[in-house]
Scaffold this motif. Structure first.
Motif, mmCIF file in Angstrom:
data_model
loop_
_atom_site.group_PDB
_atom_site.id
_atom_site.type_symbol
_atom_site.label_atom_id
_atom_site.label_comp_id
_atom_site.label_asym_id
_atom_site.label_seq_id
_atom_site.Cartn_x
_atom_site.Cartn_y
_atom_site.Cartn_z
ATOM 1 N N PRO A 103 -0.852 43.280 -25.669
ATOM 2 C CA PRO A 103 -0.360 43.955 -24.637
ATOM 3 C C PRO A 103 -1.391 44.641 -23.708
ATOM 4 O O PRO A 103 -1.233 45.286 -22.781
ATOM 5 C CB PRO A 103 0.510 45.256 -25.144
ATOM 6 C CG PRO A 103 -0.173 45.631 -26.586
ATOM 7 C CD PRO A 103 -0.908 44.147 -27.130
ATOM 8 N N THR A 104 -2.788 44.354 -24.009
ATOM 9 C CA THR A 104 -3.745 44.779 -23.170
ATOM 10 C C THR A 104 -3.775 44.545 -21.640
ATOM 11 O O THR A 104 -3.923 45.769 -20.933
ATOM 12 C CB THR A 104 -5.127 44.291 -23.845
ATOM 13 O OG1 THR A 104 -5.319 44.374 -25.083
ATOM 14 C CG2 THR A 104 -6.347 44.862 -23.086
ATOM 15 N N SER A 106 -1.285 51.076 -16.480
ATOM 16 C CA SER A 106 -2.116 52.572 -16.259
ATOM 17 C C SER A 106 -2.819 52.560 -14.873
ATOM 18 O O SER A 106 -2.965 53.530 -14.246
ATOM 19 C CB SER A 106 -3.503 52.191 -17.287
ATOM 20 O OG SER A 106 -3.105 52.353 -18.541
ATOM 21 N N SER A 126 -0.754 46.587 -20.195
ATOM 22 C CA SER A 126 -1.166 48.182 -20.374
ATOM 23 C C SER A 126 -2.165 48.470 -19.541
ATOM 24 O O SER A 126 -2.020 49.353 -18.799
ATOM 25 C CB SER A 126 -1.630 48.382 -21.693
ATOM 26 O OG SER A 126 -0.732 48.189 -22.692
ATOM 27 N N LYS A 186 4.249 47.316 -25.467
ATOM 28 C CA LYS A 186 3.607 47.234 -26.935
ATOM 29 C C LYS A 186 4.827 46.231 -28.006
ATOM 30 O O LYS A 186 4.464 45.392 -28.621
ATOM 31 C CB LYS A 186 3.052 48.189 -27.639
ATOM 32 C CG LYS A 186 1.973 48.948 -27.265
ATOM 33 C CD LYS A 186 1.320 50.030 -27.679
ATOM 34 C CE LYS A 186 0.101 50.502 -27.298
ATOM 35 N NZ LYS A 186 -0.290 52.095 -27.845
ATOM 36 N N ILE A 235 4.112 51.826 -21.546
ATOM 37 C CA ILE A 235 3.205 51.154 -22.611
ATOM 38 C C ILE A 235 3.759 50.937 -23.835
ATOM 39 O O ILE A 235 3.526 50.019 -24.363
ATOM 40 C CB ILE A 235 1.838 52.094 -22.678
ATOM 41 C CG1 ILE A 235 0.901 52.003 -21.207
ATOM 42 C CG2 ILE A 235 0.740 51.556 -23.745
ATOM 43 C CD1 ILE A 235 -0.304 52.955 -21.196
ATOM 44 N N THR A 236 4.384 51.939 -24.323
ATOM 45 C CA THR A 236 5.101 51.649 -25.718
ATOM 46 C C THR A 236 6.088 50.546 -25.505
ATOM 47 O O THR A 236 5.823 49.697 -26.538
ATOM 48 C CB THR A 236 5.996 53.044 -25.984
ATOM 49 O OG1 THR A 236 5.042 54.065 -26.253
ATOM 50 C CG2 THR A 236 6.574 52.827 -27.180
ATOM 51 N N LYS A 276 4.064 56.957 -18.224
ATOM 52 C CA LYS A 276 3.148 55.911 -18.522
ATOM 53 C C LYS A 276 3.097 55.459 -20.120
ATOM 54 O O LYS A 276 3.338 54.428 -20.097
ATOM 55 C CB LYS A 276 1.719 56.411 -18.126
ATOM 56 C CG LYS A 276 0.823 55.234 -18.310
ATOM 57 C CD LYS A 276 -0.721 55.701 -17.922
ATOM 58 C CE LYS A 276 -1.336 56.685 -18.841
ATOM 59 N NZ LYS A 276 -2.965 57.049 -18.680
ATOM 60 N N GLU A 277 3.293 56.709 -20.931
ATOM 61 C CA GLU A 277 3.305 56.128 -22.306
ATOM 62 C C GLU A 277 4.675 55.497 -22.617
ATOM 63 O O GLU A 277 4.528 54.605 -23.543
ATOM 64 C CB GLU A 277 2.920 57.427 -23.154
ATOM 65 C CG GLU A 277 1.531 57.989 -23.160
ATOM 66 C CD GLU A 277 0.814 57.029 -23.288
ATOM 67 O OE1 GLU A 277 0.826 56.541 -24.388
ATOM 68 O OE2 GLU A 277 -0.382 57.054 -22.753
#
Length: 413
Positions: free
Chosen positions: A81-82, A89, A85, A75, A71-72, A67-68
């Motif tokens: 990126p909200t 999630s 993201s 970004k 998300i990275t 997941k990270e």
């Protein structure tokens, strides 16, 4: 409509996603359906999640790591990126929720419900990114279109329902959807086998009566050999469907074996091109194309097993015995890549994708003497000549077989 397919290597990072956008702008994306794989090594990571789940190990750390990573990447792509993201999630929250409530002991079923998230996430990110830079597109959930039976991990396509679904799509616009995935009649996710994204693209091309299909790779096209294993690999400019099917059958990694039949049925031109140099011609696969250039084509398959069965009483290996052997191979989902028989023995070069070889050998031991050489290499050379077998060591050779223009050699690793 045109159909494009991008694999995981082409969208492994933010630079890859941007490159896909630039490629679409350079070659045109009007009336195009784009099939995309999971990003980079995401499928491998999600397979590890499934493995850890069944081993009752900590799978949530692996999920969080994947997941990270996504998300990275988001970004790097988006000024804000909200939204994306949150989408990412949600997918991973759904994985955790599914695994916590799941009661099914069926590994393949759980595998499909988890691993599918790689493609769903990658296409969401790409679709949202393209829209953010004014390349307007519609995201599709492929599970609403490709319908299969419930053979998890190897879903068999229900062509009637699938064609009925896909032909409802408009013939204009840009669509982004997933490779590798489908769903059964109960809307549980199924997968089409590893590397099945090429097959997904061919399904859409067939059902849309596409003018062409293009697979975008990190190589200039179809080569006569894998440059990782063979020196001086050459680009094949043109090949026929028949030749491509032969190469795929023997294991050429650039084309998925199931991809070609739907395209051949409707004579849809098929291109393999470089996403690094998208304006280069690449390889065209079409009806009646002679192999150009006419050179030997080399294919190497690793992790093979050579099994020799011989009758204990020196009786013949007759049709009834062959039938029993091949029924067991089918039951255990073991693929035969080469077979050679004599009156009292049968040699098989096998691919044990589901780790059932020991069970097969145990069954065969009841009736036959069994000799097994594990982890051998299988070389296949199409259009071989007198120099072709120099790629293998004669000292390590275990078996060779020639059928018309194809030479196959099994050697020790």
């Amino acid at each position: 409509m045109k159909v494009f397919k991008f694999g995981g290597a082409s969208v492994k990072d933010a630079a890859g996603v941007r490159n896909v956008a630039e490629l679409l702008q350079s070659v045109g994306y009007e009336n195009t359906c784009v099939i995309v794989s999971a990003m980079g090594k995401t499928t491998n990571a999600l397979e590890e999640v499934v493995k850890r789940y069944f081993e009752k190990d900590d799978f949530e750390k692996t999920i969080n790591d994947v997941k990270e990573q996504h998300i990275t990447l988001a970004k790097e792509l988006f000024d804000n990126p909200t939204e994306v993201s949150n989408e990412i999630s949600q997918f991973f929250d759904d994985i955790v929720s599914f695994l916590r409530r799941n009661k099914s002991p069926n590994y393949s079923y759980v595998y499909d419900q988890i691993v599918c998230c790689g493609e769903l996430i990658s296409t969401k990110i790409i679709s949202m990114y393209l829209n953010s830079i004014k390349i307007h597109n519609e995201w599709l959930d492929v599970r609403d279109y490709i319908k299969t039976d419930n053979t998890y991990r190897e879903g068999k396509v229900n062509w009637t329902l699938t064609e009925e679904n896909i032909t409802k799509l408009p013939q204009t616009g840009l669509f982004i959807t997933q490779g590798f995935l489908g769903s059964d009649l109960n809307f549980f996710t199924t997968t089409l086998g590893r590397e099945g994204s090429d097959y997904s693209a061919a399904i859409f091309a067939y059902c849309l009566n596409a003018e062409s299909m293009t697979i975008w790779k990190d190589v200039p096209g179809v080569l006569n050999a894998d440059p990782r294993y063979f020196d001086k690999a050459e680009l094949l400019h043109h090949i026929s469907y028949e030749e491509a099917i032969e190469l795929a059958y023997y294991g050429a990694s650039v084309i998925h074996p199931k991809t070609l039949q739907p395209l051949q049925q409707k004579k849809i031109p098929f291109f393999v091109k470089s996403f690094i140099n998208p304006t280069e011609a690449g390889t065209e696969v079409a009806k009646g194309q002679p192999l150009d250039p006419k050179v030997p084509c080399f294919i190497l398959k690793r992790d093979q097993h050579l099994v020799r069965l011989s009758s204990k009483d020196f009786s013949f290996i007759t049709e009834d015995k062959l039938s029993g052997i091949f029924n067991k191979l089918y039951d255990y989902q073991i693929k035969v890549n080469l077979m050679q028989n004599s009156a009292i023995s049968l040699s098989l070069c096998l691919e044990d994708k589901y780790n059932n070889l020991d069970k097969f050998v145990a069954d065969m031991n009841e009736e036959f003497k069994v000799q097994a050489e594990n982890n051998v290499l299988l070389y296949t050379i199409r259009h071989f000549n007198s120099d072709s077998d120099k790629v293998v060591s004669k000292e390590k050779e275990l078996l060779r077989q020639t059928v018309r223009e194809t030479l196959q050699i099994v050697v020790k690793a």
